[in-house]
Design an enzyme around this catalytic site. Structure first.
Site, short mmCIF file in Angstrom:
data_model
loop_
_atom_site.label_atom_id
_atom_site.label_comp_id
_atom_site.label_asym_id
_atom_site.label_seq_id
_atom_site.Cartn_x
_atom_site.Cartn_y
_atom_site.Cartn_z
N CYS A 1 -39.85 40.17 -29.68
CA CYS A 1 -40.40 40.06 -31.04
C CYS A 1 -41.51 39.03 -31.15
CB CYS A 1 -39.28 39.78 -32.04
SG CYS A 1 -38.51 38.15 -31.85
N CYS B 1 -38.54 34.78 -27.73
CA CYS B 1 -38.13 36.13 -27.34
C CYS B 1 -39.37 36.93 -26.93
CB CYS B 1 -37.43 36.78 -28.52
SG CYS B 1 -37.12 38.53 -28.36
N THR C 1 -27.85 32.80 -25.25
CA THR C 1 -28.99 33.24 -24.43
C THR C 1 -30.10 32.19 -24.36
OG1 THR C 1 -30.02 34.28 -26.34
CG2 THR C 1 -28.59 35.67 -24.98
N CYS D 1 -35.74 34.03 -31.97
CA CYS D 1 -36.36 35.25 -32.48
C CYS D 1 -36.82 35.07 -33.91
CB CYS D 1 -35.34 36.39 -32.49
SG CYS D 1 -34.88 36.97 -30.86
N CYS E 1 -36.27 40.71 -35.57
CA CYS E 1 -36.23 41.16 -34.18
C CYS E 1 -35.27 42.33 -33.99
CB CYS E 1 -35.79 40.01 -33.27
SG CYS E 1 -35.72 40.51 -31.53
N ARG F 1 -36.17 29.45 -25.74
CA ARG F 1 -37.41 30.12 -25.34
C ARG F 1 -37.74 31.23 -26.32
NH1 ARG F 1 -36.70 33.20 -21.22
NH2 ARG F 1 -34.46 32.80 -21.10
#
Ligand SMILES: [Zn+2]
Length: 345
Positions: A66, A63, A28, A32, A36, A61
């Site tokens: 969280c 999340c 993805t 996190c 999370c 990137r």
């Protein structure tokens, strides 16, 4: 080692690790904090970062759920993680020196470390040495060399540790069972086919399967470099004992074992062997018994890693709500084993 702790923290969503590290999911490209609430990712897809900047630098990137960028590390967890790193660099440092380096009293560090990692700093140091040692052997360096690299002073001390913890001597542990002689047999049982295999030291595999062919292949895969031969006669006694156990005529199955394992797995397996015939306990109870109530998933992992069905009765562990949960050799077999045991008790 550290990765195991990180993974454990992620799979248990352990809040204490928030800020100590971050994890990114390759599929993805999102990173996190350990706690999370998002679905637990596949372990192979996970990467760990010491801070947000490195995660973002690697193209991940934050999340949105969280908000990993907005948290502050917990100082005690940070100290423990730092202690792990120090132990990984020099595993025989004293508790006092370790405490001094991370700014905690020895007693406090000992307590926190056990709480977070699950074992004492001394045990952790031992495992680190053992791991270095195993890696040394796997990558092909000579046993004595691996031994010195791993910080063992004398070979006798090493052998003590090895026979204790791996259940296998260094010579046979080399390269996926290379040099190991394994004999095995396959027979019919009420749960399909059963395979029993042993090395010179003890039983190294007990597997259920649907066909003899599957079981043959499975064994070759488990010990790719071992010398494997079928020998029904040599396994007769063990097979009989195990079949008697299946029928309910022999409720305690104590047989010599030859197992490779981490110290945590061995502790779980020892605990499993204490569960009486016909009874079940939960993963959470085992975790609690081992002094680490947060280690429920790790306990489940150790059960799944069991290579000797019945002899280590991982089928007697269920979920806290009574659900059967999984079984390496099929949930249906677990169900039937437990039903049989209850009826024969
Ligand atoms: Zn998240």
């Amino acid at each position: 080692m550290e990765r195991d702790i990180y993974w454990k923290a992620v799979s248990e969503r352990d809040e204490r690790f928030n800020g100590a590290f971050y994890y990114g999911v390759n599929s993805t490209r999102i990173y996190c904090k350990p706690s999370c609430g998002a679905k637990t990712p596949n372990r192979e897809n996970v990467r760990y970062f010491g801070d947000c900047v490195s995660a973002e630098g690697a193209g991940f990137r934050a999340c949105k759920r969280c908000r990993p960028e907005s948290i502050k590390p917990d100082p005690s967890t940070e100290a423990v993680i730092r202690s792990c790193r120090i132990l990984e660099a020099s595993s025989d440092i004293s508790l006092g020196d370790l405490g001094e380096r991370v700014g905690l009293s020895p007693a406090h560090l000992q307590k926190l470390f056990k709480e977070i990692v699950g074992v004492s700093p001394r045990k952790y140091g031992e495992s680190v040495r053992m791991n270095h040692f195993r890696e040394g052997i796997r990558t092909g360096s000579e046993v004595t060399e691996a031994m010195y690299d791993a910080g063992y002073g004398s070979s006798s001390r090493l052998y003590e540790n090895v026979s204790d913890k791996l259940g296998m001597t260094p010579a046979t542990y080399k390269k996926g069972g290379e040099g190991m002689e394994i004999e095995y047999t396959v027979a019919d049982c009420e749960l399909g086919k059963i395979l029993v295999a042993r090395s010179k030291k003890g039983i190294c595999a007990v597997n259920f399967g649907d066909t003899g062919e599957d079981l043959d292949k499975g064994l070759m895969k488990e010990f790719p470099k071992a010398e494997i031969s079928k020998n029904d006669g040599a396994l007769k006694q063990y097979l009989e004992a195990i079949l008697e156990n299946l029928k309910g005529n022999r409720k305690r199955l104590v047989l010599p074992l030859d197992l490779q394992a981490t110290s945590f797995q061995l502790r779980v397996w020892e605990a499993l062997r204490e569960i009486p015939y016909g009874e079940t306990v939960s993963y959470a109870e085992i975790a609690k018994k081992l002094g680490n109530p947060n280690a429920v998933r790790a306990v489940a992992g150790a059960c799944a890693a069991n290579r000797v069905a019945l002899v280590i009765p991982c089928h007697r562990v269920v979920k806290s709500n009574g659900d059967l949960s999984g079984y390496k050799w099929g949930k249906e077999r677990k169900k039937r084993l437990l039903e049989n045991e209850k009826a024969e008790r």
